[in-house]
Design a protein around this motif. Sequence first.
Motif, PDB file in Angstrom:
ATOM      1  N   ASP A 103       2.313   1.704  -3.397  1.00 33.25           N
ATOM      2  CA  ASP A 103       1.337   2.223  -4.354  1.00 33.25           C
ATOM      3  C   ASP A 103       1.136   3.721  -4.186  1.00 33.25           C
ATOM      4  N   THR A 104       1.155   4.199  -2.954  1.00 35.17           N
ATOM      5  CA  THR A 104       0.914   5.621  -2.718  1.00 35.17           C
ATOM      6  C   THR A 104       2.128   6.479  -3.045  1.00 35.17           C
ATOM      7  N   LEU A 140       0.826  -1.201   0.000  1.00 37.18           N
ATOM      8  CA  LEU A 140       0.000   0.000   0.000  1.00 37.18           C
ATOM      9  C   LEU A 140       0.861   1.253   0.000  1.00 37.18           C
ATOM     10  N   ARG A 141       1.913   1.262   0.832  1.00 34.97           N
ATOM     11  CA  ARG A 141       2.824   2.411   0.843  1.00 34.97           C
ATOM     12  C   ARG A 141       3.513   2.572  -0.502  1.00 34.97           C
TER      13      ARG A 141
END
Length: 327
Positions: A153-154, A150-151
């Motif tokens: 992707d951000t 998730l990190r």
Amino acid sequence: MAVRHASARNAPGPMTDGSVRRARLAAAAFAALPCEAAVIDSDGVIVLVNEAWREFGRRNGAGATCGIGVNYLQTCERAAADGDMNAAAVGAAITAVLEGHAPQAVLDYPCHSPSEKRWFQLRASYLGGHRRVLVLHDDITARVQENTALRNDTMHDPLTGLANRALLHDRLAIALADANRRLETCVAVLVIDLDDITDVTASHGPLAGNALLRLMARRLEKLVRAGDTVARWGNDNKIALVLPGCTPSAARELRKRVTEAIAAPLLLGMYEVSVTACTGIAIGRHGQDGIDLLTEADHDLIDAKAHRGLDRANTKTDVADRPSSTA
């Protein structure tokens, strides 16, 4: 008159059927815990383990070192002496609970094996009145990997996989801070505007334009060093390179190699495509911030595009004014 000893008066009486059932239920619940569980006495010695704890020891070749009667704190100390700082942190957390500094300790730590990456969460809880600590090791690998993804992707552009604007500014700030500490080093920023991708998109569709942008991103990644950053600057066709410790001469040489690499023809489906690029460069000075440095590189890019446009216009004029060979 008979006098009972104090220890006799305080000794627990016979267990009732209800007490026996509750004790058996507690033992069964402890044994069935899905995470590795152990009870450690005040000296750090393991007095009770569940099946998950035993199975983890068997799968990882721990053998008797994880069994009942082993001093778990000493095991952590030996591992720490061999350089395992995670074992040192686990031992310190359990010791803090045993010594009454905290009723509970929670610690996330890596515990990688030769074949896989793993993370665990330690929970150490004081068992009041028993001078024991309940130690739980819960496998949180899936959660850590999900959070990492998730990190990622951000902080990365979804189309090219390059660092996005947020990560670009973060890496640039770190590079400039390091350069400010080491006054002899500098940071270079190279901004690249990929021409012709808009034309490819117009001629062959957005999928072709996106594929071309990804191919250019891979080419640029091959030109930089391990500590450099290649980032997509916004949602257009601009790419920025952050080059820590790069001298002005090295930055200019890289600028030349970038232009040559981008101009090399490539196959896009059945078509051979050539892309040109304009570049802007800036060298970070002591005390300069990242936004100023990117702005300076962008202004250099604008100047380069203006000069190239003038060169093209002059070339067209020369060709138009040149007398025909058949005249």
